[in-house]
Design a protein around this motif. Structure first.
Motif, PDB file in Angstrom:
ATOM      1  N   TYR A  11       0.833  -1.205   0.000  1.00  0.00           N
ATOM      2  CA  TYR A  11       0.000   0.000   0.000  1.00  0.00           C
ATOM      3  C   TYR A  11       0.868   1.256   0.000  1.00  0.00           C
ATOM      4  O   TYR A  11       1.943   1.280   0.603  1.00  0.00           O
ATOM      5  CB  TYR A  11      -0.899   0.005   1.240  1.00  0.00           C
ATOM      6  CG  TYR A  11      -1.782  -1.209   1.325  1.00  0.00           C
ATOM      7  CD1 TYR A  11      -2.935  -1.305   0.558  1.00  0.00           C
ATOM      8  CD2 TYR A  11      -1.455  -2.278   2.160  1.00  0.00           C
ATOM      9  CE1 TYR A  11      -3.746  -2.434   0.623  1.00  0.00           C
ATOM     10  CE2 TYR A  11      -2.257  -3.400   2.237  1.00  0.00           C
ATOM     11  CZ  TYR A  11      -3.399  -3.476   1.468  1.00  0.00           C
ATOM     12  OH  TYR A  11      -4.195  -4.590   1.530  1.00  0.00           O
ATOM     13  N   GLY A  12       0.375   2.286  -0.674  1.00  0.00           N
ATOM     14  CA  GLY A  12       1.076   3.562  -0.683  1.00  0.00           C
ATOM     15  C   GLY A  12       2.462   3.485  -1.283  1.00  0.00           C
ATOM     16  O   GLY A  12       3.399   4.085  -0.766  1.00  0.00           O
ATOM     17  N   CYS A  13       2.590   2.772  -2.393  1.00  0.00           N
ATOM     18  CA  CYS A  13       3.908   2.622  -3.022  1.00  0.00           C
ATOM     19  C   CYS A  13       4.411   3.966  -3.545  1.00  0.00           C
ATOM     20  O   CYS A  13       3.676   4.722  -4.183  1.00  0.00           O
ATOM     21  CB  CYS A  13       3.833   1.604  -4.158  1.00  0.00           C
ATOM     22  SG  CYS A  13       3.533  -0.075  -3.555  1.00  0.00           S
ATOM     23  N   ARG A  14       5.665   4.230  -3.250  1.00  0.00           N
ATOM     24  CA  ARG A  14       6.300   5.501  -3.622  1.00  0.00           C
ATOM     25  C   ARG A  14       7.513   5.219  -4.505  1.00  0.00           C
ATOM     26  O   ARG A  14       8.598   5.750  -4.254  1.00  0.00           O
ATOM     27  CB  ARG A  14       6.720   6.250  -2.360  1.00  0.00           C
ATOM     28  CG  ARG A  14       5.592   6.490  -1.376  1.00  0.00           C
ATOM     29  CD  ARG A  14       6.110   7.002  -0.045  1.00  0.00           C
ATOM     30  NE  ARG A  14       7.109   6.102   0.524  1.00  0.00           N
ATOM     31  CZ  ARG A  14       6.940   5.338   1.599  1.00  0.00           C
ATOM     32  NH1 ARG A  14       5.812   5.374   2.245  1.00  0.00           N
ATOM     33  NH2 ARG A  14       7.904   4.556   2.046  1.00  0.00           N
ATOM     34  N   ALA A  57      -2.481   3.446 -17.216  1.00  0.00           N
ATOM     35  CA  ALA A  57      -3.035   3.248 -15.876  1.00  0.00           C
ATOM     36  C   ALA A  57      -2.289   2.054 -15.264  1.00  0.00           C
ATOM     37  O   ALA A  57      -1.088   1.957 -15.393  1.00  0.00           O
ATOM     38  CB  ALA A  57      -4.546   3.043 -15.945  1.00  0.00           C
ATOM     39  N   GLY A  58      -2.990   1.147 -14.634  1.00  0.00           N
ATOM     40  CA  GLY A  58      -2.345   0.014 -13.974  1.00  0.00           C
ATOM     41  C   GLY A  58      -1.713  -0.975 -14.927  1.00  0.00           C
ATOM     42  O   GLY A  58      -1.907  -0.923 -16.144  1.00  0.00           O
ATOM     43  N   VAL A  59      -0.950  -1.874 -14.335  1.00  0.00           N
ATOM     44  CA  VAL A  59      -0.264  -2.929 -15.081  1.00  0.00           C
ATOM     45  C   VAL A  59      -0.523  -4.248 -14.373  1.00  0.00           C
ATOM     46  O   VAL A  59      -0.564  -4.311 -13.146  1.00  0.00           O
ATOM     47  CB  VAL A  59       1.264  -2.664 -15.128  1.00  0.00           C
ATOM     48  CG1 VAL A  59       2.003  -3.805 -15.820  1.00  0.00           C
ATOM     49  CG2 VAL A  59       1.567  -1.331 -15.797  1.00  0.00           C
ATOM     50  N   THR A  60      -0.702  -5.292 -15.156  1.00  0.00           N
ATOM     51  CA  THR A  60      -0.754  -6.642 -14.605  1.00  0.00           C
ATOM     52  C   THR A  60       0.247  -7.481 -15.388  1.00  0.00           C
ATOM     53  O   THR A  60       0.405  -7.292 -16.593  1.00  0.00           O
ATOM     54  CB  THR A  60      -2.181  -7.238 -14.684  1.00  0.00           C
ATOM     55  OG1 THR A  60      -2.229  -8.451 -13.951  1.00  0.00           O
ATOM     56  CG2 THR A  60      -2.631  -7.494 -16.105  1.00  0.00           C
ATOM     57  N   GLY A  61       0.960  -8.352 -14.682  1.00  0.00           N
ATOM     58  CA  GLY A  61       1.957  -9.124 -15.403  1.00  0.00           C
ATOM     59  C   GLY A  61       2.392 -10.361 -14.664  1.00  0.00           C
ATOM     60  O   GLY A  61       2.188 -10.502 -13.457  1.00  0.00           O
ATOM     61  N   GLY A  79      -1.802   3.704  -5.373  1.00  0.00           N
ATOM     62  CA  GLY A  79      -0.435   3.329  -5.022  1.00  0.00           C
ATOM     63  C   GLY A  79      -0.316   1.920  -4.487  1.00  0.00           C
ATOM     64  O   GLY A  79       0.637   1.594  -3.780  1.00  0.00           O
ATOM     65  N   ASP A  80      -1.270   1.062  -4.831  1.00  0.00           N
ATOM     66  CA  ASP A  80      -1.303  -0.295  -4.297  1.00  0.00           C
ATOM     67  C   ASP A  80      -0.792  -1.314  -5.315  1.00  0.00           C
ATOM     68  O   ASP A  80      -0.938  -1.129  -6.525  1.00  0.00           O
ATOM     69  CB  ASP A  80      -2.718  -0.663  -3.864  1.00  0.00           C
ATOM     70  CG  ASP A  80      -3.262   0.258  -2.786  1.00  0.00           C
ATOM     71  OD1 ASP A  80      -2.448   0.904  -2.086  1.00  0.00           O
ATOM     72  OD2 ASP A  80      -4.490   0.337  -2.637  1.00  0.00           O
ATOM     73  N   ASN A 110       8.773   0.546  -2.870  1.00  0.00           N
ATOM     74  CA  ASN A 110       8.831   1.440  -1.717  1.00  0.00           C
ATOM     75  C   ASN A 110       7.445   1.694  -1.087  1.00  0.00           C
ATOM     76  O   ASN A 110       6.992   2.831  -1.008  1.00  0.00           O
ATOM     77  CB  ASN A 110       9.496   2.757  -2.130  1.00  0.00           C
ATOM     78  CG  ASN A 110       9.864   3.617  -0.946  1.00  0.00           C
ATOM     79  OD1 ASN A 110       9.946   3.151   0.184  1.00  0.00           O
ATOM     80  ND2 ASN A 110      10.076   4.900  -1.214  1.00  0.00           N
ATOM     81  N   PRO A 111       6.779   0.637  -0.604  1.00  0.00           N
ATOM     82  CA  PRO A 111       5.451   0.832  -0.001  1.00  0.00           C
ATOM     83  C   PRO A 111       5.543   1.478   1.383  1.00  0.00           C
ATOM     84  O   PRO A 111       6.525   1.291   2.103  1.00  0.00           O
ATOM     85  CB  PRO A 111       4.912  -0.592   0.110  1.00  0.00           C
ATOM     86  CG  PRO A 111       6.138  -1.434   0.258  1.00  0.00           C
ATOM     87  CD  PRO A 111       7.194  -0.762  -0.586  1.00  0.00           C
ATOM     88  N   SER A 112       4.496   2.205   1.750  1.00  0.00           N
ATOM     89  CA  SER A 112       4.436   2.766   3.104  1.00  0.00           C
ATOM     90  C   SER A 112       3.864   1.743   4.086  1.00  0.00           C
ATOM     91  O   SER A 112       4.073   1.857   5.284  1.00  0.00           O
ATOM     92  CB  SER A 112       3.587   4.043   3.120  1.00  0.00           C
ATOM     93  OG  SER A 112       2.274   3.768   2.705  1.00  0.00           O
ATOM     94  N   GLU A 113       3.167   0.759   3.547  1.00  0.00           N
ATOM     95  CA  GLU A 113       2.568  -0.290   4.387  1.00  0.00           C
ATOM     96  C   GLU A 113       2.515  -1.577   3.583  1.00  0.00           C
ATOM     97  O   GLU A 113       2.348  -1.559   2.362  1.00  0.00           O
ATOM     98  CB  GLU A 113       1.152   0.126   4.787  1.00  0.00           C
ATOM     99  CG  GLU A 113       0.420  -0.840   5.660  1.00  0.00           C
ATOM    100  CD  GLU A 113      -1.016  -0.395   5.939  1.00  0.00           C
ATOM    101  OE1 GLU A 113      -1.762  -1.243   6.463  1.00  0.00           O
ATOM    102  OE2 GLU A 113      -1.396   0.732   5.608  1.00  0.00           O
TER     103      GLU A 113
END
Length: 128
Positions: A11-14, A57-61, A79-80, A110-113
């Motif tokens: 969560y909250g990837c930076r 937008a998002g990516v799946t792989g 950011g998930d 670099n997630p915050s959680e």
């Protein structure tokens, strides 16, 4: 089929780069980290989602490995990310390789959680 399955909800990837919305960048990261850890990529398929205006937008792989697979899905609007790394231990113990890929991809995001699970797959050897 004994193996190790590492699962993360991030969560909250930076991430420092546009990795959450850049299909090619995310694929390169995942394939190279698998290879650098000593795993054997056999192929990869990554799909770039686009918003209603056509912007990335998002990516799946997924990276298919001789040892099993890595799967990743991104939601840049929040950011998930979900990440799965599964390796079989049929001919050798690939657990350390899986842990290395998993840790390095998470560090790049670099997630915050994070919420993580480690699952041992298959039957445990029977003690004599």
């Amino acid at each position: 089929m004994n193996g190790l399955h590492l699962i993360a909800d991030l969560y909250g990837c930076r991430a420092a780069s546009p990795v959450l919305i850049d299909c090619e960048h995310l694929e390169t990261l995942c394939v190279e980290e698998c290879r650098d850890a000593g795993l054997t990529p056999l192929g990869a398929y990554f799909y770039q989602f686009r918003d209603e205006n056509g912007a990335p937008a998002g990516v799946t792989g997924t990276v298919v490995l001789a040892e099993s697979h890595l799967a990743i899905h991104t939601w840049p609007e929040t950011g998930d990310v979900t990440l799965d790394v599964y390796v079989c231990n049929f001919s050798r113990d690939n657990g350390d390789c899986a842990r290395q890929v998993y840790a390095r991809v998470i560090a790049a995001l670099n997630p915050s959680e994070r919420v993580e699970h480690e699952v041992t797959r298959g039957r445990l050897p029977v003690e004599a």
